[in-house]
Motif scaffolding. Structure first.
Motif, PDB file in Angstrom:
ATOM      1  N   PRO A  30       0.742  -1.518   0.382  1.00  0.00           N
ATOM      2  CA  PRO A  30       0.122   0.307  -0.366  1.00  0.00           C
ATOM      3  C   PRO A  30       0.803   0.842   0.121  1.00  0.00           C
ATOM      4  O   PRO A  30       0.419   2.120  -0.620  1.00  0.00           O
ATOM      5  CB  PRO A  30      -0.549  -0.475   1.329  1.00  0.00           C
ATOM      6  CG  PRO A  30      -0.649  -1.797   2.117  1.00  0.00           C
ATOM      7  CD  PRO A  30       0.697  -1.858   1.115  1.00  0.00           C
ATOM      8  N   CYS A  31       2.145   1.324   1.199  1.00  0.00           N
ATOM      9  CA  CYS A  31       3.028   2.303   0.394  1.00  0.00           C
ATOM     10  C   CYS A  31       3.392   2.553  -0.809  1.00  0.00           C
ATOM     11  O   CYS A  31       3.085   3.901  -0.852  1.00  0.00           O
ATOM     12  CB  CYS A  31       4.039   2.464   1.847  1.00  0.00           C
ATOM     13  SG  CYS A  31       3.212   2.361   3.520  1.00  0.00           S
ATOM     14  N   TYR A  32       3.691   1.597  -1.463  1.00  0.00           N
ATOM     15  CA  TYR A  32       4.578   1.743  -2.730  1.00  0.00           C
ATOM     16  C   TYR A  32       3.028   2.301  -3.614  1.00  0.00           C
ATOM     17  O   TYR A  32       3.593   3.290  -4.740  1.00  0.00           O
ATOM     18  CB  TYR A  32       5.043   0.433  -3.548  1.00  0.00           C
ATOM     19  CG  TYR A  32       4.887   0.585  -4.635  1.00  0.00           C
ATOM     20  CD1 TYR A  32       6.575   0.593  -4.985  1.00  0.00           C
ATOM     21  CD2 TYR A  32       4.157   0.039  -5.591  1.00  0.00           C
ATOM     22  CE1 TYR A  32       6.513   0.550  -6.955  1.00  0.00           C
ATOM     23  CE2 TYR A  32       4.428  -0.068  -7.070  1.00  0.00           C
ATOM     24  CZ  TYR A  32       5.993   0.302  -7.204  1.00  0.00           C
ATOM     25  OH  TYR A  32       5.920   0.606  -9.161  1.00  0.00           O
ATOM     26  N   LEU A  33       2.185   1.716  -3.908  1.00  0.00           N
ATOM     27  CA  LEU A  33       1.023   2.610  -4.310  1.00  0.00           C
ATOM     28  C   LEU A  33       0.648   3.758  -4.210  1.00  0.00           C
ATOM     29  O   LEU A  33       0.249   4.366  -4.801  1.00  0.00           O
ATOM     30  CB  LEU A  33      -0.321   1.484  -4.036  1.00  0.00           C
ATOM     31  CG  LEU A  33      -0.099  -0.360  -4.621  1.00  0.00           C
ATOM     32  CD1 LEU A  33      -0.809  -0.986  -3.753  1.00  0.00           C
ATOM     33  CD2 LEU A  33      -0.483  -0.143  -6.366  1.00  0.00           C
ATOM     34  N   VAL A  34       0.572   4.045  -2.763  1.00  0.00           N
ATOM     35  CA  VAL A  34       0.031   5.785  -2.394  1.00  0.00           C
ATOM     36  C   VAL A  34       1.430   6.618  -3.248  1.00  0.00           C
ATOM     37  O   VAL A  34       1.002   7.367  -3.571  1.00  0.00           O
ATOM     38  CB  VAL A  34      -0.590   6.088  -0.413  1.00  0.00           C
ATOM     39  CG1 VAL A  34      -0.597   7.402  -0.473  1.00  0.00           C
ATOM     40  CG2 VAL A  34      -1.529   4.861   0.015  1.00  0.00           C
ATOM     41  N   HIS A  35       2.445   6.115  -2.991  1.00  0.00           N
ATOM     42  CA  HIS A  35       3.989   6.501  -3.185  1.00  0.00           C
ATOM     43  C   HIS A  35       3.739   7.146  -4.827  1.00  0.00           C
ATOM     44  O   HIS A  35       4.065   7.918  -5.757  1.00  0.00           O
ATOM     45  CB  HIS A  35       5.007   6.189  -3.115  1.00  0.00           C
ATOM     46  CG  HIS A  35       5.592   6.574  -1.340  1.00  0.00           C
ATOM     47  ND1 HIS A  35       5.171   7.938  -1.335  1.00  0.00           N
ATOM     48  CD2 HIS A  35       6.002   5.821  -0.328  1.00  0.00           C
ATOM     49  CE1 HIS A  35       5.728   8.169  -0.236  1.00  0.00           C
ATOM     50  NE2 HIS A  35       5.973   6.234   0.323  1.00  0.00           N
ATOM     51  N   LYS A  36       3.401   5.809  -5.654  1.00  0.00           N
ATOM     52  CA  LYS A  36       3.287   6.403  -6.888  1.00  0.00           C
ATOM     53  C   LYS A  36       2.269   6.705  -7.591  1.00  0.00           C
ATOM     54  O   LYS A  36       2.025   6.816  -8.473  1.00  0.00           O
ATOM     55  CB  LYS A  36       3.304   4.741  -7.831  1.00  0.00           C
ATOM     56  CG  LYS A  36       5.190   4.176  -7.265  1.00  0.00           C
ATOM     57  CD  LYS A  36       5.161   3.961  -8.677  1.00  0.00           C
ATOM     58  CE  LYS A  36       6.966   3.801  -8.501  1.00  0.00           C
ATOM     59  NZ  LYS A  36       7.814   4.104  -9.418  1.00  0.00           N
ATOM     60  N   GLY A  37       1.176   7.264  -7.038  1.00  0.00           N
ATOM     61  CA  GLY A  37       0.311   8.391  -7.148  1.00  0.00           C
ATOM     62  C   GLY A  37      -0.939   7.247  -8.012  1.00  0.00           C
ATOM     63  O   GLY A  37      -2.201   7.306  -8.376  1.00  0.00           O
ATOM     64  N   ILE A  38      -0.930   5.929  -7.150  1.00  0.00           N
ATOM     65  CA  ILE A  38      -1.741   4.904  -8.477  1.00  0.00           C
ATOM     66  C   ILE A  38      -3.463   4.556  -7.726  1.00  0.00           C
ATOM     67  O   ILE A  38      -4.080   5.456  -8.339  1.00  0.00           O
ATOM     68  CB  ILE A  38      -1.477   3.374  -8.306  1.00  0.00           C
ATOM     69  CG1 ILE A  38       0.551   3.057  -9.107  1.00  0.00           C
ATOM     70  CG2 ILE A  38      -2.233   2.461  -8.257  1.00  0.00           C
ATOM     71  CD1 ILE A  38       0.720   1.979  -9.197  1.00  0.00           C
ATOM     72  N   VAL A  39      -2.977   4.365  -6.102  1.00  0.00           N
ATOM     73  CA  VAL A  39      -4.282   4.647  -5.309  1.00  0.00           C
ATOM     74  C   VAL A  39      -4.140   5.960  -4.439  1.00  0.00           C
ATOM     75  O   VAL A  39      -2.891   6.299  -4.182  1.00  0.00           O
ATOM     76  CB  VAL A  39      -4.747   3.637  -4.678  1.00  0.00           C
ATOM     77  CG1 VAL A  39      -4.533   2.603  -5.404  1.00  0.00           C
ATOM     78  CG2 VAL A  39      -3.466   3.299  -3.346  1.00  0.00           C
ATOM     79  N   GLN A  40      -4.689   6.561  -3.895  1.00  0.00           N
ATOM     80  CA  GLN A  40      -5.350   7.417  -2.924  1.00  0.00           C
ATOM     81  C   GLN A  40      -5.262   7.119  -1.373  1.00  0.00           C
ATOM     82  O   GLN A  40      -5.224   7.322  -0.406  1.00  0.00           O
ATOM     83  CB  GLN A  40      -6.243   8.795  -3.407  1.00  0.00           C
ATOM     84  CG  GLN A  40      -6.010   9.512  -4.355  1.00  0.00           C
ATOM     85  CD  GLN A  40      -4.463  10.734  -4.177  1.00  0.00           C
ATOM     86  OE1 GLN A  40      -5.153  10.892  -3.356  1.00  0.00           O
ATOM     87  NE2 GLN A  40      -3.700  10.269  -4.725  1.00  0.00           N
ATOM     88  N   LYS A  41      -6.302   6.015  -1.364  1.00  0.00           N
ATOM     89  CA  LYS A  41      -7.058   5.217  -0.804  1.00  0.00           C
ATOM     90  C   LYS A  41      -6.922   3.768  -0.185  1.00  0.00           C
ATOM     91  O   LYS A  41      -7.110   3.472  -0.903  1.00  0.00           O
ATOM     92  CB  LYS A  41      -8.354   5.624  -0.647  1.00  0.00           C
ATOM     93  CG  LYS A  41      -9.127   5.884   1.006  1.00  0.00           C
ATOM     94  CD  LYS A  41      -9.750   6.399   0.794  1.00  0.00           C
ATOM     95  CE  LYS A  41     -11.122   5.680   2.197  1.00  0.00           C
ATOM     96  NZ  LYS A  41     -12.503   5.542   1.696  1.00  0.00           N
ATOM     97  N   ALA A  42      -6.354   3.457   0.780  1.00  0.00           N
ATOM     98  CA  ALA A  42      -5.687   1.986   0.885  1.00  0.00           C
ATOM     99  C   ALA A  42      -5.751   1.234   2.371  1.00  0.00           C
ATOM    100  O   ALA A  42      -6.148   2.733   3.626  1.00  0.00           O
ATOM    101  CB  ALA A  42      -4.483   1.648   0.528  1.00  0.00           C
ATOM    102  N   VAL A  43      -6.410  -0.186   2.339  1.00  0.00           N
ATOM    103  CA  VAL A  43      -6.560  -0.392   3.719  1.00  0.00           C
ATOM    104  C   VAL A  43      -5.070  -1.596   3.832  1.00  0.00           C
ATOM    105  O   VAL A  43      -4.888  -2.158   3.444  1.00  0.00           O
ATOM    106  CB  VAL A  43      -7.724  -0.572   4.077  1.00  0.00           C
ATOM    107  CG1 VAL A  43      -7.611  -1.652   5.433  1.00  0.00           C
ATOM    108  CG2 VAL A  43      -9.046   0.361   4.663  1.00  0.00           C
ATOM    109  N   ALA A  44      -4.262  -1.446   5.239  1.00  0.00           N
ATOM    110  CA  ALA A  44      -3.422  -2.910   5.366  1.00  0.00           C
ATOM    111  C   ALA A  44      -3.866  -3.252   6.597  1.00  0.00           C
ATOM    112  O   ALA A  44      -4.453  -2.732   6.997  1.00  0.00           O
ATOM    113  CB  ALA A  44      -2.037  -1.806   5.742  1.00  0.00           C
ATOM    114  N   GLY A  45      -4.164  -4.860   5.939  1.00  0.00           N
ATOM    115  CA  GLY A  45      -5.032  -5.564   7.374  1.00  0.00           C
ATOM    116  C   GLY A  45      -4.232  -6.649   7.903  1.00  0.00           C
ATOM    117  O   GLY A  45      -3.523  -7.539   6.935  1.00  0.00           O
ATOM    118  N   GLU A  46      -3.653  -6.790   9.273  1.00  0.00           N
ATOM    119  CA  GLU A  46      -3.331  -7.935   9.300  1.00  0.00           C
ATOM    120  C   GLU A  46      -3.320  -8.060  10.963  1.00  0.00           C
ATOM    121  O   GLU A  46      -4.325  -7.884  11.767  1.00  0.00           O
ATOM    122  CB  GLU A  46      -1.508  -7.539   9.800  1.00  0.00           C
ATOM    123  CG  GLU A  46      -0.387  -7.436   8.968  1.00  0.00           C
ATOM    124  CD  GLU A  46      -0.507  -8.647   8.915  1.00  0.00           C
ATOM    125  OE1 GLU A  46      -0.258  -9.924  10.200  1.00  0.00           O
ATOM    126  OE2 GLU A  46       0.499  -9.394   8.070  1.00  0.00           O
TER     127      GLU A  46
END
Ligand code: SAM
Length: 225
Positions: A30-46
């Motif tokens: 998710p960090c990569y996706l946001v940094h690359k501007g691919i997504v604005q919003k994500a949930v990380a579940g663990e």
């Protein structure tokens, strides 16, 4: 820098998607996706506290708290209705664990358009699950990293038909027959033949006979291609 494996998973995330990464560990994806501007919003579940803490820490370090919500939860329970999640990624687990996560909370999939799944082993369980639940495998990739070979499956809602060979090896991957694909299945056949040899020495119980037949059948399926 993201691993080639996770970079390939990321390459299938549609621009502007709202992603839930289940079993996110350090939340690298998710960090990569946001940094690359691919997504604005994500949930990380663990589900495990250690990796959950790593994810929290990473998201904070990267200054992404406004974009990524980290939740301690079992599987799809990390997703809330108000999140608007339309894409789910699950990477780095066995195919059967991925299937059990998808089966445990099917209602969480209602608003989801795309699943990007990277089983470390037993991709066939995911293909069988997809067939049984009206998901279509729209694309697949196979990559090698650190002497390990990984398959990535991309699912959207729809109908498909798969032969037995396609369930085992993947329709798209079979069509492509990349070098990595050929390497994987050459290795598998070699391994199965070794197992067969050791089974020949064993007593012929019904289980052993069944196992032998299954292996022979799989070897025949793979050798045919
Ligand atoms: N997705 C990351 C990747 O591909 O690099 C991490 C993979 S790591 C090997 C698997 C992670 O899944 C672990 O951190 C584990 O705690 C988590 N996990 C296993 N079962 C889970 C479940 N039911 N719900 C959420 N996370 C789970």
């Amino acid at each position: 820098n993201l691993s080639k494996r996770l970079e390939t998973v990321a390459s299938f995330v549609p621009k502007g998607a709202i992603v839930a990464d289940i079993g996110s560990d350090h939340a690298y994806l998710p960090c990569y996706l946001v940094h690359k501007g691919i997504v604005q919003k994500a949930v990380a579940g663990e589900v495990v506290d250690g990796p959950y803490q790593s994810a929290l820490k990473k998201v904070k370090e990267e200054g992404l708290e406004d974009h990524i919500t980290v939740r301690l939860a079992d599987g799809l329970e990390a997703i809330g209705e108000s999140d608007g999640v339309d894409t789910i990624t699950i990477a780095g687990m066995g195919g059967s664990l991925i299937v059990s996560i998808l089966e445990k909370n099917p209602e969480k999939l209602e608003s989801v358009h795309r699943l990007i799944l990277q089983p470390n082993i037993h991709a066939k369980f995911i293909r069988k699950w997809a067939l049984a639940h009206q998901w279509e495998i729209i694309d697949e990739a196979i990559v090698e990293e650190d002497a390990k070979i990984y398959e990535i499956l991309v699912l959207e809602r729809g109908q498909m038909e798969l032969t037995e060979a396609e369930i085992l090896m993947g329709k798209h991957l079979l069509r492509e027959k990349s070098d990595v694909f050929l390497k994987k299945w050459n290795n598998e056949v070699k391994h199965w033949k070794k197992v067969l040899q050791s089974l020949e020495k064993a007593e012929s119980t019904p289980e052993i006979i069944a196992k032998r037949e299954e292996l022979l059948h799989h070897i025949a399926l793979v050798e045919e291609v």
